[in-house]
Design a protein around this motif. Structure first.
Motif, PDB file in Angstrom:
ATOM      1  N   TYR A   1     -74.510  65.293 -37.495  1.00  0.00           N
ATOM      2  CA  TYR A   1     -75.918  65.648 -37.346  1.00  0.00           C
ATOM      3  C   TYR A   1     -76.027  66.974 -36.611  1.00  0.00           C
ATOM      4  O   TYR A   1     -75.292  67.237 -35.655  1.00  0.00           O
ATOM      5  CB  TYR A   1     -76.676  64.581 -36.540  1.00  0.00           C
ATOM      6  CG  TYR A   1     -76.501  63.171 -37.037  1.00  0.00           C
ATOM      7  CD1 TYR A   1     -77.165  62.737 -38.179  1.00  0.00           C
ATOM      8  CD2 TYR A   1     -75.673  62.286 -36.374  1.00  0.00           C
ATOM      9  CE1 TYR A   1     -77.009  61.440 -38.641  1.00  0.00           C
ATOM     10  CE2 TYR A   1     -75.508  60.985 -36.831  1.00  0.00           C
ATOM     11  CZ  TYR A   1     -76.181  60.570 -37.961  1.00  0.00           C
ATOM     12  OH  TYR A   1     -76.015  59.285 -38.420  1.00  0.00           O
ATOM     13  N   LEU A   2     -76.966  67.792 -37.055  1.00  0.00           N
ATOM     14  CA  LEU A   2     -77.318  69.016 -36.334  1.00  0.00           C
ATOM     15  C   LEU A   2     -78.706  68.805 -35.735  1.00  0.00           C
ATOM     16  O   LEU A   2     -79.645  68.465 -36.449  1.00  0.00           O
ATOM     17  CB  LEU A   2     -77.328  70.216 -37.284  1.00  0.00           C
ATOM     18  CG  LEU A   2     -76.010  70.544 -37.991  1.00  0.00           C
ATOM     19  CD1 LEU A   2     -76.197  71.759 -38.895  1.00  0.00           C
ATOM     20  CD2 LEU A   2     -74.886  70.776 -36.994  1.00  0.00           C
TER      21      LEU A   2
ATOM     22  N   ALA B   1     -71.338  69.135 -47.970  1.00  0.00           N
ATOM     23  CA  ALA B   1     -72.686  68.600 -47.788  1.00  0.00           C
ATOM     24  C   ALA B   1     -73.564  69.726 -47.266  1.00  0.00           C
ATOM     25  O   ALA B   1     -73.059  70.761 -46.808  1.00  0.00           O
ATOM     26  CB  ALA B   1     -72.689  67.427 -46.816  1.00  0.00           C
ATOM     27  N   GLU B   2     -74.868  69.531 -47.322  1.00  0.00           N
ATOM     28  CA  GLU B   2     -75.764  70.534 -46.756  1.00  0.00           C
ATOM     29  C   GLU B   2     -77.057  69.891 -46.278  1.00  0.00           C
ATOM     30  O   GLU B   2     -77.445  68.815 -46.731  1.00  0.00           O
ATOM     31  CB  GLU B   2     -76.050  71.649 -47.749  1.00  0.00           C
ATOM     32  CG  GLU B   2     -76.783  71.248 -48.999  1.00  0.00           C
ATOM     33  CD  GLU B   2     -77.025  72.459 -49.910  1.00  0.00           C
ATOM     34  OE1 GLU B   2     -77.824  73.338 -49.526  1.00  0.00           O
ATOM     35  OE2 GLU B   2     -76.399  72.518 -50.980  1.00  0.00           O
TER      36      GLU B   2
ATOM     37  N   ILE C   1     -88.409  61.589 -29.570  1.00  0.00           N
ATOM     38  CA  ILE C   1     -88.898  61.492 -30.937  1.00  0.00           C
ATOM     39  C   ILE C   1     -88.099  62.476 -31.791  1.00  0.00           C
ATOM     40  O   ILE C   1     -88.008  63.654 -31.462  1.00  0.00           O
ATOM     41  CB  ILE C   1     -90.398  61.832 -31.038  1.00  0.00           C
ATOM     42  CG1 ILE C   1     -91.215  60.945 -30.101  1.00  0.00           C
ATOM     43  CG2 ILE C   1     -90.878  61.704 -32.476  1.00  0.00           C
ATOM     44  CD1 ILE C   1     -91.229  59.487 -30.471  1.00  0.00           C
ATOM     45  N   PHE C   2     -87.507  61.978 -32.878  1.00  0.00           N
ATOM     46  CA  PHE C   2     -86.742  62.829 -33.780  1.00  0.00           C
ATOM     47  C   PHE C   2     -87.499  62.995 -35.097  1.00  0.00           C
ATOM     48  O   PHE C   2     -87.971  62.008 -35.679  1.00  0.00           O
ATOM     49  CB  PHE C   2     -85.358  62.234 -34.062  1.00  0.00           C
ATOM     50  CG  PHE C   2     -84.459  62.194 -32.863  1.00  0.00           C
ATOM     51  CD1 PHE C   2     -83.631  63.265 -32.575  1.00  0.00           C
ATOM     52  CD2 PHE C   2     -84.445  61.094 -32.020  1.00  0.00           C
ATOM     53  CE1 PHE C   2     -82.810  63.242 -31.458  1.00  0.00           C
ATOM     54  CE2 PHE C   2     -83.631  61.049 -30.908  1.00  0.00           C
ATOM     55  CZ  PHE C   2     -82.804  62.125 -30.621  1.00  0.00           C
ATOM     56  N   ALA C   3     -87.608  64.242 -35.545  1.00  0.00           N
ATOM     57  CA  ALA C   3     -88.151  64.549 -36.870  1.00  0.00           C
ATOM     58  C   ALA C   3     -86.951  64.768 -37.787  1.00  0.00           C
ATOM     59  O   ALA C   3     -86.323  65.828 -37.754  1.00  0.00           O
ATOM     60  CB  ALA C   3     -89.028  65.788 -36.820  1.00  0.00           C
ATOM     61  N   PRO C   4     -86.571  63.767 -38.598  1.00  0.00           N
ATOM     62  CA  PRO C   4     -85.335  63.859 -39.384  1.00  0.00           C
ATOM     63  C   PRO C   4     -85.537  64.541 -40.724  1.00  0.00           C
ATOM     64  O   PRO C   4     -86.616  64.477 -41.316  1.00  0.00           O
ATOM     65  CB  PRO C   4     -84.966  62.386 -39.589  1.00  0.00           C
ATOM     66  CG  PRO C   4     -86.299  61.699 -39.677  1.00  0.00           C
ATOM     67  CD  PRO C   4     -87.230  62.463 -38.742  1.00  0.00           C
TER      68      PRO C   4
ATOM     69  N   GLY D   1     -76.745  65.349 -41.760  1.00  0.00           N
ATOM     70  CA  GLY D   1     -78.183  65.505 -41.654  1.00  0.00           C
ATOM     71  C   GLY D   1     -78.582  66.331 -40.448  1.00  0.00           C
ATOM     72  O   GLY D   1     -77.735  66.825 -39.704  1.00  0.00           O
ATOM     73  N   SER D   2     -79.881  66.461 -40.254  1.00  0.00           N
ATOM     74  CA  SER D   2     -80.377  67.259 -39.131  1.00  0.00           C
ATOM     75  C   SER D   2     -81.726  66.723 -38.677  1.00  0.00           C
ATOM     76  O   SER D   2     -82.376  65.940 -39.381  1.00  0.00           O
ATOM     77  CB  SER D   2     -80.495  68.737 -39.521  1.00  0.00           C
ATOM     78  OG  SER D   2     -81.407  68.892 -40.597  1.00  0.00           O
TER      79      SER D   2
END
Length: 295
Positions: free
Chosen positions: A46-47, A130-131, A244-247, A279-280
């Motif tokens: 994860y970034l 992956a991107e 809070i994460f906005a994925p 993912g990020s």
């Protein structure tokens, strides 16, 4: 009389013989017990916007009939790099084996609204790729009080009106991941004024098993930009962080995979030539202190 007895004996021998042959034929027709294990490569990466590049985990899968060994599973000799923001980041393995691969220059922080590509080479095998495109930054519009007091009446827990969270919407993000974590399960008194040597303790509830408290956090996802946090989500007293994460789409799918599936679903992965996720997310964080309801 002797002939009759001999005939009976012969019939019994024939019945036993046919019975054994029947069992052998039935077993021969059944499928073989699946015992051959096929090892696969696994990626979990994860970034997080405005944080260094770290915790890029590359592993070999392990059979379910053996005890899982994290250190044995880690792959430490791969060539791992991330390409994005007009740069190429060559990653290094963490020698302690706890953080996977990371970018040594921690002054570089992941940018928002930026496409990053992951490329992994292991010997002469296939290249794992992956991107992800990182979401935009956002911030809280309402956070909790700095100090919260856990109710003395633990049977009839009141509504927690002072702990309502709200945050800015993020373009192209419909679901957010909320994480409530006790960031110090040992110290308690050092956060008080004046300081004391009192230690922290967990919140014991009769319906919870001990293994539930080995995790310091509770995590869930919600389809809006505001939420109350209920008392039952707390596991410990003391210092907490609420994030809070906005994925991105990759991160969200993997969260759904982890939360709802008991086996790997290729439709929820985002890595080529391996299983797993790249993912990020962007994040908004806040901290507060939860006071014990009893000394």
């Amino acid at each position: 009389m002797k002939k009759i007895i001999d005939r009976i004996k012969m019939k019994n021998v024939l019945l036993i013989t046919f019975g054994v042959l029947g069992v052998l034929l039935i077993n021969a027709c059944e499928d073989a017990i699946p015992s051959d294990y096929v090892e696969q490569k696994f990626v979990e990466a994860y970034l997080i916007v405005d944080e260094p590049i770290k915790n890029i985990v590359l592993m070999n899968t392990q059979p379910v009939n053996k005890k899982f060994d994290y250190a044995y599973s880690l792959i430490r000799d791969a060539e791992v790099k991330i390409i994005g923001d007009g740069k190429e980041f060559i990653l290094t393995i963490d020698t302690s084996g706890e953080q996977g691969y990371y970018y040594p220059d921690t002054t570089y922080l992941v940018k928002p609204n930026t496409n990053y590509k992951l490329e992994i080479r292991i010997g002469k095998g296939d290249v794992i790729t992956a991107e992800t495109t990182t979401p935009a930054r956002f911030k809280y519009t309402r956070t909790s009080d700095n100090i919260l007091y856990y109710p003395k009446d633990t049977v009839k827990l009141p509504a927690l009106d002072s702990f309502k969270l709200s945050w800015e919407p993020v373009p192209n993000v419909s679901f957010f991941i909320l994480n409530l974590k006790c960031i110090d399960t040992i110290e308690y008194g050092k956060y008080l004024t004046p300081e004391t040597d009192e230690k922290n303790r967990r919140i014991v509830r009769p319906w919870n098993e001990d293994w539930m408290f080995k995790e310091q956090s509770n995590t869930g996802f919600i389809p809006n930009t505001q939420t109350p946090v209920v008392w039952l989500t707390f596991k410990w007293y003391g210092r907490h962080e609420v994030a809070i994460f906005a994925p991105d789409w990759n991160y969200l799918r993997w969260f759904i995979q982890s939360a709802t599936k008991n086996q790997y679903d290729p439709l929820l992965g985002s890595v080529k030539n391996a299983i797993g996720v790249f993912g990020s997310a962007s994040a908004a964080r806040d901290t507060f202190f939860l006071v014990k309801n009893q000394p």
